[in-house]
Design a protein around this motif. Structure first.
Motif, PDB file in Angstrom:
ATOM      1  N   HIS A 159       1.007  -1.442  -0.002  1.00  0.00           N
ATOM      2  CA  HIS A 159       0.135  -0.052  -0.060  1.00  0.00           C
ATOM      3  C   HIS A 159       0.830   1.102   0.030  1.00  0.00           C
TER       4      HIS A 159
ATOM      5  N   HIS B  18       1.548   4.290  -2.887  1.00  0.00           N
ATOM      6  CA  HIS B  18       1.675   5.874  -2.818  1.00  0.00           C
ATOM      7  C   HIS B  18       2.927   6.245  -3.510  1.00  0.00           C
TER       8      HIS B  18
ATOM      9  N   GLU C  55      -6.011   6.978  -1.161  1.00  0.00           N
ATOM     10  CA  GLU C  55      -5.959   5.813  -0.538  1.00  0.00           C
ATOM     11  C   GLU C  55      -6.604   4.548  -1.298  1.00  0.00           C
TER      12      GLU C  55
ATOM     13  N   GLU D 206      -1.179   5.876   8.950  1.00  0.00           N
ATOM     14  CA  GLU D 206      -1.348   6.202   7.559  1.00  0.00           C
ATOM     15  C   GLU D 206      -2.259   5.310   6.761  1.00  0.00           C
TER      16      GLU D 206
HETATM   17 ZN    ZN Z   1      -2.211   5.422   2.311  1.00  0.00          ZN
END
Ligand code: ZN
Length: 470
Positions: free
Chosen positions: A135, A139, A194, A233
């Motif tokens: 994940h 980003h 996200e 996060e």
């Molecule tokens: Zn994230």
């Protein structure tokens, strides 16, 4: 009519392409398109490196060669599985373990990745650890940090919110970091980013031989271990963790796992090694004890939903242009060009703010002539609408205010925001020399009356230092 016909033509072409493609792609997957980004990949690396230097001043690194090497192996495996279109030779993926027990990880632009010891200890298997890393690495690969930075700069007046943080290690320590670290800028994203990181993360996992469902499972693991208190996060409360769990599993159904990784010996050995080390502190304890060159926090944190305190503190604009009071349980998030966002930490999500006030100044273009309060208000409203198309203003709502002893223009904007609830925005602005000063108050419609007293006190306290304007 014409538009409709073109549209059908497009549909039939799409149908042909899809049919042709079918035999070659047994498995479909969601296509992730990286946001627009005017920066060069080199600039991601440059900004990320600066942020990494800041982060390492504040967080104690574990510095255990074997644990670091293990995390690097997992990371390298994931990075090798990033789709070609998101591979940048300039990026410098590196991995370090932070010696705190909070369940978190973060990755800075250009690939500087940090994994908390607590996350390794909480993961039920290597796949769960790899899930959070995938994940975070997504980003990086999608260049969300610099895209968000660029977006905020373009919006100009929203730059104030851009410098927010609070997500590096979540909660208190993160908020502390927000006061000083440049890096936290990159660590709190909105729901769209996200979602993208979840989707691409799942795809990378499958290509790297991990079961993407482990990323979804990690949400459950965290819920169990933290008693439902989110924060980190990768587990931002937006979108809703339950929705993310379902979305990741749905994506997983479409993916085929290449060369499944079944070897858990390294994972178990590293965990045994960590068990033998003295326990780690929480990031909050690290922040409380001064951490490593921990910047001192000026403001207190408030619990989610907590109403603004009636006791106020003062904020002095960095370039001496203005002074303003704000509730003692709110924080000041300084932005570019002297702007500031005053808000409770819990009310900020990525570039979004749900409650609080944005204070700032800007210099209008010369060719637009003398700044009048009405012109200033029009410009501001246009700017706001550019990034918040759902907001509408009825010109009949406009009225004259007093702002630091001079006539100002004010109005209200209303609309249903992307989160699905009605929002009210109160805009007050006036000229100061050749510049424009403004305050933008934000609250959900149903809470606005509760916040009105606070907003009025803030407005009344606002003082413009005219001598510092040309
Ligand atoms: Zn994230």
């Amino acid at each position: 009519m014409l538009r409709y016909r073109n549209f059908t033509a497009y549909l039939s072409i799409l149908a042909i392409v899809t049919t042709l493609a079918m035999p070659f792609y047994a498995f479909a997957q969601t296509r992730v398109v990286a946001p627009k980004n005017p920066y060069k990949p080199e600039e991601d690396v440059k900004l990320g490196r600066q942020a990494a230097a800041e982060a390492e001043k504040q967080y104690p690194l574990l510095n255990n060669r074997e644990v670091d090497a293990y995390v690097r192996r997992v990371g390298d495996r994931l990075v090798a599985a990033i789709p070609g279109e998101y591979q940048y030779p300039q990026f410098q993926y590196s991995y370090k373990v932070v010696n705190v027990k909070d369940l978190n990880a973060f990755a800075l632009p250009g690939g500087f990745t940090y994994v908390n010891r607590g996350l390794i200890e909480a993961a039920k298997n290597e796949g769960e650890l790899a899930g959070v890393m995938a994940h975070e690495l997504s980003h990086v690969a999608l260049r969300h940090g610099t895209a968000q930075y660029a977006k905020a700069q373009k919006m100009g007046i929203w730059a104030g919110i851009a410098a927010i943080g609070g997500a590096v290690l979540g909660g208190q320590a993160g908020a502390a970091a927000a006061q000083g670290a440049f890096g936290v800028y990159f660590l709190k994203y909105g729901r769209e980013y996200e979602k993208q990181a979840d989707t691409l993360g799942a795809q990378i996992m499958a290509r790297a031989g991990y079961d993407p469902r482990d990323l979804a499972n990690m949400f459950r693991t965290l819920e169990q271990q933290s008693g439902g208190k989110g924060g980190p996060e990768w587990m931002s409360s937006h979108p809703n963790p339950g929705d993310r769990y379902d979305a990741i599993n749905k994506e997983a159904d479409m993916l085929r796992i290449t060369n499944p990784n079944t070897d858990s010996r390294d994972f178990n050995r590293v965990r045994a090694m960590l068990r033998d080390l003295p326990g780690a502190r929480s990031s909050q304890e690290v922040a409380g004890s001064g951490g490593r060159n921990q910047p001192r926090r000026r403001d207190s944190n408030s619990r989610p939903g907590e109403l603004p305190s009636s006791s106020m503190q003062s904020y002095n604009g960095t370039n001496g242009q203005f002074k303003v009071d704000y509730p003692s349980n709110w924080q000041a998030f300084e932005g570019q060009e002297g702007g500031v966002t005053l808000a409770p930490e819990w009310a900020l999500e990525g570039n979004d703010i749900t409650r609080g006030v944005i204070v700032g100044t800007y210099t209008p273009r010369k060719d637009k002539g003398t700044v009048t309060p009405a012109k200033a208000l029009n410009t501001l409203i246009n700017d706001l609408r550019q990034s918040n198309a759902y907001l509408d203003e009825d010109e009949r709502d406009r009225y004259t205010e007093r702002l630091s002893g001079k006539a100002a223009m004010a109005t209200f904007m209303f609309g249903r925001n992307p989160a699905g609830y009605e929002e009210r925005v109160w805009v007050v602005t006036r000229a100061s020399g050749n510049d424009v000063v403004y305050l933008v108050f934000i609250a959900p419609e149903q809470d606005f009356q509760q916040y009105k007293t606070t907003f009025s006190s803030i407005l009344k306290s606002f003082y413009v230092n005219e001598r510092n304007y040309r």
